[in-house]
Scaffold this motif. Structure first.
Motif, PDB file in Angstrom:
ATOM      1  N   LEU A 194      24.914  31.840  51.055  1.00  0.00           N
ATOM      2  CA  LEU A 194      24.052  32.769  51.786  1.00  0.00           C
ATOM      3  C   LEU A 194      24.847  33.568  52.815  1.00  0.00           C
ATOM      4  CD1 LEU A 194      20.919  30.494  52.353  1.00  0.00           C
ATOM      5  CD2 LEU A 194      21.057  32.498  50.858  1.00  0.00           C
ATOM      6  N   ALA A 195      25.744  32.905  53.529  1.00  0.00           N
ATOM      7  CA  ALA A 195      26.536  33.596  54.543  1.00  0.00           C
ATOM      8  C   ALA A 195      27.474  34.628  53.914  1.00  0.00           C
ATOM      9  CB  ALA A 195      27.339  32.577  55.352  1.00  0.00           C
ATOM     10  N   THR A 196      28.088  34.274  52.783  1.00  0.00           N
ATOM     11  CA  THR A 196      28.990  35.213  52.114  1.00  0.00           C
ATOM     12  C   THR A 196      28.229  36.429  51.606  1.00  0.00           C
ATOM     13  OG1 THR A 196      30.469  33.425  51.437  1.00  0.00           O
ATOM     14  CG2 THR A 196      30.628  35.476  50.218  1.00  0.00           C
ATOM     15  N   ALA A 197      27.073  36.206  51.006  1.00  0.00           N
ATOM     16  CA  ALA A 197      26.263  37.329  50.535  1.00  0.00           C
ATOM     17  C   ALA A 197      25.823  38.206  51.696  1.00  0.00           C
ATOM     18  CB  ALA A 197      25.050  36.815  49.765  1.00  0.00           C
ATOM     19  N   LEU A 198      25.477  37.585  52.816  1.00  0.00           N
ATOM     20  CA  LEU A 198      25.056  38.341  53.993  1.00  0.00           C
ATOM     21  C   LEU A 198      26.189  39.223  54.515  1.00  0.00           C
ATOM     22  CD1 LEU A 198      22.673  38.709  55.995  1.00  0.00           C
ATOM     23  CD2 LEU A 198      23.731  36.927  57.389  1.00  0.00           C
TER      24      LEU A 198
ATOM     25  N   GLY B  13      29.924  41.039  36.996  1.00  0.00           N
ATOM     26  CA  GLY B  13      28.860  41.396  36.066  1.00  0.00           C
ATOM     27  C   GLY B  13      27.542  41.649  36.763  1.00  0.00           C
ATOM     28  N   ILE B  14      27.207  40.805  37.740  1.00  0.00           N
ATOM     29  CA  ILE B  14      25.929  40.988  38.435  1.00  0.00           C
ATOM     30  C   ILE B  14      25.975  42.192  39.367  1.00  0.00           C
ATOM     31  CG2 ILE B  14      26.343  39.563  40.487  1.00  0.00           C
ATOM     32  CD1 ILE B  14      23.589  38.358  40.100  1.00  0.00           C
ATOM     33  N   ALA B  15      27.176  42.559  39.819  1.00  0.00           N
ATOM     34  CA  ALA B  15      27.310  43.701  40.727  1.00  0.00           C
ATOM     35  C   ALA B  15      27.334  45.027  39.978  1.00  0.00           C
ATOM     36  CB  ALA B  15      28.573  43.550  41.564  1.00  0.00           C
ATOM     37  N   TYR B  16      27.969  45.072  38.791  1.00  0.00           N
ATOM     38  CA  TYR B  16      28.198  46.360  38.138  1.00  0.00           C
ATOM     39  C   TYR B  16      27.840  46.381  36.648  1.00  0.00           C
ATOM     40  CZ  TYR B  16      31.065  47.477  42.255  1.00  0.00           C
ATOM     41  OH  TYR B  16      31.507  47.713  43.534  1.00  0.00           O
TER      42      TYR B  16
ATOM     43  N   SER C 153      27.520  41.666  51.110  1.00  0.00           N
ATOM     44  CA  SER C 153      26.534  42.575  50.542  1.00  0.00           C
ATOM     45  C   SER C 153      25.759  43.337  51.607  1.00  0.00           C
ATOM     46  CB  SER C 153      25.564  41.792  49.653  1.00  0.00           C
ATOM     47  OG  SER C 153      24.593  42.639  49.081  1.00  0.00           O
ATOM     48  N   THR C 154      25.228  42.611  52.590  1.00  0.00           N
ATOM     49  CA  THR C 154      24.366  43.248  53.587  1.00  0.00           C
ATOM     50  C   THR C 154      25.159  43.924  54.700  1.00  0.00           C
ATOM     51  OG1 THR C 154      22.684  41.562  53.141  1.00  0.00           O
ATOM     52  CG2 THR C 154      22.448  42.865  55.153  1.00  0.00           C
ATOM     53  N   ALA C 155      26.111  43.207  55.300  1.00  0.00           N
ATOM     54  CA  ALA C 155      26.830  43.747  56.457  1.00  0.00           C
ATOM     55  C   ALA C 155      27.768  44.893  56.071  1.00  0.00           C
ATOM     56  CB  ALA C 155      27.607  42.637  57.147  1.00  0.00           C
ATOM     57  N   PHE C 156      28.545  44.721  54.996  1.00  0.00           N
ATOM     58  CA  PHE C 156      29.551  45.712  54.632  1.00  0.00           C
ATOM     59  C   PHE C 156      29.150  46.579  53.440  1.00  0.00           C
ATOM     60  CE2 PHE C 156      32.094  42.462  56.832  1.00  0.00           C
ATOM     61  CZ  PHE C 156      32.731  43.270  57.770  1.00  0.00           C
ATOM     62  N   GLY C 157      28.115  46.195  52.700  1.00  0.00           N
ATOM     63  CA  GLY C 157      27.734  46.957  51.521  1.00  0.00           C
ATOM     64  C   GLY C 157      28.834  47.008  50.475  1.00  0.00           C
ATOM     65  N   ALA C 158      29.655  45.949  50.430  1.00  0.00           N
ATOM     66  CA  ALA C 158      30.815  45.949  49.546  1.00  0.00           C
ATOM     67  C   ALA C 158      30.513  45.390  48.160  1.00  0.00           C
ATOM     68  CB  ALA C 158      31.942  45.129  50.177  1.00  0.00           C
TER      69      ALA C 158
ATOM     70  N   PRO D  55      21.762  41.966  43.425  1.00  0.00           N
ATOM     71  CA  PRO D  55      20.725  41.200  44.139  1.00  0.00           C
ATOM     72  C   PRO D  55      21.329  40.192  45.107  1.00  0.00           C
ATOM     73  CG  PRO D  55      20.919  40.467  41.855  1.00  0.00           C
ATOM     74  CD  PRO D  55      21.755  41.695  41.973  1.00  0.00           C
ATOM     75  N   PHE D  56      20.788  40.141  46.306  1.00  0.00           N
ATOM     76  CA  PHE D  56      21.310  39.264  47.359  1.00  0.00           C
ATOM     77  C   PHE D  56      21.326  37.807  46.916  1.00  0.00           C
ATOM     78  CE2 PHE D  56      20.648  36.440  50.955  1.00  0.00           C
ATOM     79  CZ  PHE D  56      21.637  36.839  51.844  1.00  0.00           C
ATOM     80  N   LEU D  57      20.195  37.322  46.405  1.00  0.00           N
ATOM     81  CA  LEU D  57      20.104  35.915  46.023  1.00  0.00           C
ATOM     82  C   LEU D  57      21.002  35.601  44.829  1.00  0.00           C
ATOM     83  CD1 LEU D  57      16.290  35.138  46.489  1.00  0.00           C
ATOM     84  CD2 LEU D  57      18.205  34.537  47.983  1.00  0.00           C
ATOM     85  N   GLY D  58      21.181  36.562  43.937  1.00  0.00           N
ATOM     86  CA  GLY D  58      22.081  36.350  42.811  1.00  0.00           C
ATOM     87  C   GLY D  58      23.517  36.161  43.264  1.00  0.00           C
ATOM     88  N   ILE D  59      23.968  37.020  44.181  1.00  0.00           N
ATOM     89  CA  ILE D  59      25.321  36.893  44.714  1.00  0.00           C
ATOM     90  C   ILE D  59      25.467  35.577  45.471  1.00  0.00           C
ATOM     91  CG2 ILE D  59      26.965  37.873  46.382  1.00  0.00           C
ATOM     92  CD1 ILE D  59      25.797  40.633  45.675  1.00  0.00           C
ATOM     93  N   ALA D  60      24.474  35.258  46.323  1.00  0.00           N
ATOM     94  CA  ALA D  60      24.529  34.018  47.089  1.00  0.00           C
ATOM     95  C   ALA D  60      24.572  32.799  46.166  1.00  0.00           C
ATOM     96  CB  ALA D  60      23.320  33.929  48.018  1.00  0.00           C
ATOM     97  N   GLY D  61      23.767  32.813  45.100  1.00  0.00           N
ATOM     98  CA  GLY D  61      23.733  31.682  44.175  1.00  0.00           C
ATOM     99  C   GLY D  61      25.050  31.480  43.455  1.00  0.00           C
ATOM    100  N   LEU D  62      25.670  32.569  42.995  1.00  0.00           N
ATOM    101  CA  LEU D  62      26.946  32.449  42.291  1.00  0.00           C
ATOM    102  C   LEU D  62      28.047  31.945  43.217  1.00  0.00           C
ATOM    103  CD1 LEU D  62      26.939  35.626  40.034  1.00  0.00           C
ATOM    104  CD2 LEU D  62      27.006  33.255  39.265  1.00  0.00           C
ATOM    105  N   VAL D  63      28.100  32.486  44.425  1.00  0.00           N
ATOM    106  CA  VAL D  63      29.119  32.037  45.374  1.00  0.00           C
ATOM    107  C   VAL D  63      28.900  30.568  45.724  1.00  0.00           C
ATOM    108  CG1 VAL D  63      30.066  32.344  47.688  1.00  0.00           C
ATOM    109  CG2 VAL D  63      29.500  34.342  46.310  1.00  0.00           C
ATOM    110  N   ALA D  64      27.634  30.160  45.880  1.00  0.00           N
ATOM    111  CA  ALA D  64      27.334  28.757  46.167  1.00  0.00           C
ATOM    112  C   ALA D  64      27.792  27.852  45.029  1.00  0.00           C
ATOM    113  CB  ALA D  64      25.838  28.588  46.406  1.00  0.00           C
ATOM    114  N   LEU D  65      27.587  28.272  43.787  1.00  0.00           N
ATOM    115  CA  LEU D  65      28.033  27.473  42.650  1.00  0.00           C
ATOM    116  C   LEU D  65      29.553  27.375  42.606  1.00  0.00           C
ATOM    117  CD1 LEU D  65      25.634  28.647  39.783  1.00  0.00           C
ATOM    118  CD2 LEU D  65      25.716  26.391  40.855  1.00  0.00           C
ATOM    119  N   MET D  66      30.257  28.482  42.895  1.00  0.00           N
ATOM    120  CA  MET D  66      31.725  28.442  42.924  1.00  0.00           C
ATOM    121  C   MET D  66      32.210  27.472  43.996  1.00  0.00           C
ATOM    122  SD  MET D  66      32.756  32.459  42.529  1.00  0.00           S
ATOM    123  CE  MET D  66      34.502  32.114  42.673  1.00  0.00           C
TER     124      MET D  66
END
Length: 316
Positions: free
Chosen positions: A178-182, A271-274, A185-190, A194-205
């Protein structure tokens, strides 16, 4: 000293061996054109780089374009109707963009002297990620954190019960994702997507690397830190390709891309980003399998140790 030097030299050796002169190996290029045009373009591609490109034929422009958008091809020659042009996805990173841009000079039949094909980026990087570095570095940060979590959890709290250890691992992975996605994705727009999709993948890694590190230390003791460093941090991050696609990796490293947590995670995030969720399903399955296997092994080892302790106490 020996442990630290081993890790450092392994990092230097693997990354320099893989990336000191990165070259593409059979980079897929889609072609929607007549047999004559396709053959001519293929010949010219081979002259540019004999082993650099792999030509795949598609029936029409739409299917070739979809191949680029779903990362099945890194560029496409669209000559099925009208004026020929080359399209590519800038979201694959600067290395691919630099490689594809000169292909406009490989003019096919129908071009005048000195005329070049237009080269169009149909899937550019986000404005907050102009160099295509965000996916890898966001992933690397939590992969490194996962390793440190696995190492420190045994140093700081070696006597945690199985339930406490698994709960702390889950809490770390969820908060980290959640912190990485925030941030990314949210702070830098980099990182679009989807926010939860990015957060979920990073959490799994992060969870996969942390669980693997805990298991290695549980089995091998202090040597497990060395093994986790080399296999999960060094080999894992090298096999992800960093800002390069897997086709740029040497043959001895490329097979790890589809099994190591950083490799499958980076592809799924891209893949989820682009790329219309390319690599998402396989990424979730592989990362979940790493976590499940490691947790099951930890549970089994704890049960064996508990049974041995009970038997020892009974004999006394």
């Amino acid at each position: 000293m020996i442990t630290v030097l081993t890790i450092g030299l392994a990092f230097v050796s693997v990354f320099l061996a893989a990336f000191h002169t990165p070259q593409p190996h059979r980079l897929p290029v889609a072609i929607a054109a007549s047999d004559k045009t396709a053959a001519l373009f293929d010949v010219r591609l081979q002259r540019v780089s004999p082993d650099g490109f792999q030509v795949d034929r598609y029936p029409d422009n739409a299917s070739a374009r979809r191949a680029v958008e779903h990362r099945q091809a890194y560029a496409a020659l669209l000559a099925d109707d009208g004026r020929p042009k080359i399209v590519y996805a800038g979201a694959n990173g600067p290395a691919v963009s630099a490689l594809v841009a000169p292909l406009g000079s490989l003019c096919t039949s129908g071009c005048g002297a000195g005329e070049k094909l237009p080269v169009i980026d149909i899937l550019p990087l986000s404005h907050g990620d102009s160099r295509g570095l965000s996916v890898f570095y966001a992933s690397f940060g939590l992969v490194l954190a996962g390793f440190l979590f696995g190492q420190m959890t045994y140093q700081v709290a070696p006597r945690l019960s199985f339930g406490q250890r698994v709960s702390s691992l889950a809490l770390f992975a969820i908060v980290g994702g959640l912190a990485t996605a925030l941030i990314a994705s949210t702070a830098f727009g980099a990182m679009p997507g989807p926010f939860l999709g990015i957060a979920g993948l990073v959490a799994l890694m992060a969870g996969a690397v942390a669980a693997s590190t805990v298991l290695l230390i549980r089995i091998f003791g202090p040597i497990g830190v060395l093994l986790a460093s080399i296999f999960l941090i060094v080999m894992g991050n090298a096999s992800s390709g960093g800002v390069l696609p897997p086709e740029f990796l040497p043959g001895w490293l490329k097979p790890l891309t589809s099994v190591m947590p950083p490799g499958v995670g980076v592809r799924a995030l891209g893949g989820i980003a682009y790329f219309h969720h390319d690599g998402l399903v396989s990424g979730v399955v592989v990362l979940s399998a790493w976590i499940a296997v490691c947790i099951a092994a930890l549970f089994l080892l704890d049960r064996i140790a508990a049974s041995a302790a009970i038997l020892h106490a009974a004999r006394r």
